[in-house]
Design a protein around this motif. Sequence first.
Motif, mmCIF file in Angstrom:
data_model
loop_
_atom_site.group_PDB
_atom_site.id
_atom_site.type_symbol
_atom_site.label_atom_id
_atom_site.label_comp_id
_atom_site.label_asym_id
_atom_site.label_seq_id
_atom_site.Cartn_x
_atom_site.Cartn_y
_atom_site.Cartn_z
ATOM 1 N N UNK A 156 3.872 -1.477 40.349
ATOM 2 C CA UNK A 156 3.109 -0.241 40.450
ATOM 3 C C UNK A 156 3.988 0.992 40.260
ATOM 4 N N UNK A 157 5.250 0.878 40.659
ATOM 5 C CA UNK A 157 6.161 2.011 40.550
ATOM 6 C C UNK A 157 6.882 2.063 39.204
ATOM 7 N N UNK A 158 6.681 1.090 38.378
ATOM 8 C CA UNK A 158 7.483 0.976 37.160
ATOM 9 C C UNK A 158 7.354 2.199 36.241
ATOM 10 N N UNK A 159 6.157 2.761 36.163
ATOM 11 C CA UNK A 159 5.948 3.845 35.202
ATOM 12 C C UNK A 159 5.602 5.182 35.852
ATOM 13 N N UNK A 160 5.741 5.272 37.164
ATOM 14 C CA UNK A 160 5.454 6.553 37.817
ATOM 15 C C UNK A 160 6.378 7.658 37.316
ATOM 16 N N UNK A 161 7.665 7.357 37.209
ATOM 17 C CA UNK A 161 8.657 8.401 36.930
ATOM 18 C C UNK A 161 8.546 8.972 35.523
ATOM 19 N N UNK A 162 7.986 8.227 34.591
ATOM 20 C CA UNK A 162 7.918 8.718 33.211
ATOM 21 C C UNK A 162 6.778 9.722 33.009
ATOM 22 N N UNK A 163 6.042 10.003 34.074
ATOM 23 C CA UNK A 163 4.937 10.960 33.963
ATOM 24 C C UNK A 163 5.196 12.256 34.732
ATOM 25 N N UNK A 164 6.370 12.373 35.354
ATOM 26 C CA UNK A 164 6.620 13.576 36.136
ATOM 27 C C UNK A 164 6.752 14.786 35.207
ATOM 28 N N UNK A 165 6.165 15.928 35.584
ATOM 29 C CA UNK A 165 6.147 17.102 34.694
ATOM 30 C C UNK A 165 7.368 18.001 34.808
#
Length: 353
Positions: free
Chosen positions: A33-42
């Motif tokens: 679930x955390x794998x792609x959270x960071x690639x969406x931070x603005x």
Amino acid sequence: MDMISKLPPGIIETILCLLPIQEAARTSILSKEWRYHWIKIPKLVFDEDTFEEVSANGVEVSGWEPTFEAPNQRKKLTKRCRCFYAIFQVLLMHEGPIHEFTLSIDTDDSCVEIDQIIFHLSRKNTVKKLTLEFLWDYRLPKSLFSLHQLTDLYLIRCDVYYEPTFNGFSSLTSLWLEAVMTSKETLMHLLSNCPLLDTLSFAQGGVPRKLPTALIHLKYLCIESVSFIHIHGLPILGLLIRSSPNLEKLKIGILDDSFLKEAEKCYSLTVDDYSDIWLENLNELEIINMGRRMSGINVVKLILGKSPMLKKVKIFLDYYVTKDEELEITRSILYSSHASPMIKFDVKNRCNS
């Protein structure tokens, strides 16, 4: 599931934005679930010094670096190369808008990577707050002027020269220029085409001899390392104040100009010299590096006599000011004519602050 994973996506995004980008990326190993959270931070911040600290602490960043067959090959990879490689990797993987972007890095004439990064941001065209800080002057590419969504622009040790086709930053509200090399035409064109600009800061840079009427919208003006040299009989600072009648906060950093003969002309500066100025909205004034020269003291007196709503005045005296001189300066300012009856003064020597 842990408590953090149950948080709304917006809160998780805020938490990740508070982390250094390397640490935010490492959250991808926590779970699927955390794998792609960071690639969406603005918000993306790249600081070369941070990358140096990470390497010095022995934290692995190999996921962002190219692989090498021999260990000595990796050692040859410079700190700046590692930083640029990481930036390109992040930009390649990033999804969604980038609202804030900061790049602080050493530079030289060969840093074409900076041009590529700014061009990439201009293609996305979602950046609202941009900070570019370089150790040495670097001429920014013309793609900078394609960032039409900018609201806040911070440039430190950059060279900026506009393109004739540039139509301005229609959404820009804050402009901070420190040690920026530019032309009078570029600065005039820039200030004249930012209709919403309400915050302007000059530091260690040139101020144009003629200022656009667009400055009438300014609420905060910061002028640091400014010499009170005259231009056609008027001090530069006077021209800035005259062009910004709606200021609410004014900060002035005084440059010691005792070696300049032109500064002597400022001694006769009086309120009458600026009878057309009335800073009816100014409520806060801050002076840094106040010395014993009358040029700086007279400027303070001028502002005090022209600001009926002024409530707070902070004055930081320069290091070389003695106790007796501090008392003399304070007395001179306190007993001068004040347009506002409710001013609270705070005078400090920088040695004691």
